[in-house]
Design a protein around this motif. Structure first.
Motif, short mmCIF file in Angstrom:
data_model
loop_
_atom_site.label_atom_id
_atom_site.label_comp_id
_atom_site.label_asym_id
_atom_site.label_seq_id
_atom_site.Cartn_x
_atom_site.Cartn_y
_atom_site.Cartn_z
N ARG A 103 -5.50 14.32 0.18
CA ARG A 103 -6.53 15.38 0.33
C ARG A 103 -5.93 16.67 0.88
NH1 ARG A 103 -9.90 11.03 1.77
NH2 ARG A 103 -9.41 11.23 3.95
N GLN A 104 -5.04 16.53 1.85
CA GLN A 104 -4.41 17.72 2.43
C GLN A 104 -3.53 18.45 1.42
OE1 GLN A 104 -4.94 19.17 5.37
NE2 GLN A 104 -6.48 17.62 5.82
N THR A 158 0.85 -1.20 0.00
CA THR A 158 0.00 0.00 0.00
C THR A 158 0.88 1.24 0.00
OG1 THR A 158 -0.06 0.09 2.40
CG2 THR A 158 -1.84 -1.13 1.32
N ASN A 159 0.25 2.37 -0.30
CA ASN A 159 0.94 3.66 -0.16
C ASN A 159 0.87 4.05 1.31
OD1 ASN A 159 1.91 4.41 -2.64
ND2 ASN A 159 -0.02 5.30 -3.31
N TYR A 160 1.84 3.66 2.08
CA TYR A 160 1.77 3.94 3.51
C TYR A 160 2.18 5.37 3.81
CZ TYR A 160 6.79 3.00 3.48
OH TYR A 160 8.13 3.02 3.22
N ARG A 161 2.82 6.05 2.90
CA ARG A 161 3.17 7.46 3.11
C ARG A 161 2.12 8.37 2.50
NH1 ARG A 161 7.03 8.06 6.98
NH2 ARG A 161 8.74 6.64 6.59
N ARG A 162 1.71 8.08 1.27
CA ARG A 162 0.73 8.93 0.58
C ARG A 162 -0.67 8.35 0.78
NH1 ARG A 162 2.33 9.38 -5.35
NH2 ARG A 162 3.51 7.49 -5.03
N PHE A 186 -4.99 24.22 -3.51
CA PHE A 186 -6.11 25.08 -3.90
C PHE A 186 -6.21 26.33 -3.03
CE2 PHE A 186 -7.76 21.39 -6.24
CZ PHE A 186 -8.01 22.02 -7.45
N LEU A 187 -5.84 26.22 -1.76
CA LEU A 187 -5.89 27.39 -0.88
C LEU A 187 -4.88 28.44 -1.31
CD1 LEU A 187 -6.32 25.77 2.64
CD2 LEU A 187 -7.99 27.13 1.38
#
Length: 153
Positions: free
Chosen positions: A91-92, A81-85, A98-99
């Motif tokens: 989402r963050q 799995t992507n254990y880091r991403r 976008f912010l």
């Protein structure tokens, strides 16, 4: 007694032979175990004959005794799995992009690390590339038009 002939890729016995596909790893591992345990070849000689180490021979023997032939199937190596991403980190990253679309990848990675997420700058770059969130750079013709407009004012 049954023997495995590697050059013919077949199991050979007293009454005949049985072809084994060249990509059938489970049968080849099983033959190695049969030759090592039942054929009198011994673990070390059987492992060497089939291109395995003594340690791997005993690992396969334990897998076979616990799980049967299913245990001899090779699995994908490495992380599953992507254990880091994780989805939360992705989402963050998208949220921060976008912010503040002008914020750099380094700044986004630093903000996430300050929040306690273990993420590298390169991982942030990968997420931004995967979602197509790169900063757009104007083409040279666009830059010329912008300069002409400024000069005309």
């Amino acid at each position: 007694m049954i023997q495995f002939n590697d050059s013919k890729s077949a199991l050979i016995g007293q009454a005949g032979s049985l072809a084994v596909r060249s990509d059938d790893e489970v049968t080849r591992k099983l033959v190695m175990l049969i030759e090592g345990e039942c054929g009198g070849l011994g673990p070390l000689a059987a492992a060497r004959k089939h291109g395995y180490s003594k340690q791997r021979y005993f690992q396969l023997r334990d897998l076979f005794s616990n799980q049967g032939a299913v245990g001899l199937v090779s699995h994908k190596r490495g992380p599953k799995t992507n254990y880091r991403r994780t989805s939360e980190i992705v989402r963050q990253i998208i949220r921060y992009r976008f912010l503040d679309p002008r914020s750099s990848v380094e700044v986004i990675a630093q903000k996430l690390r300050q929040l306690g997420y273990m993420i590298s700058t390169r991982s942030v770059e990968r997420v931004i590339a995967d979602y197509g969130l790169q900063k757009k750079t104007p083409h040279s013709s666009t830059k010329r038009r912008q300069r002409r407009r400024r000069d005309a004012r």
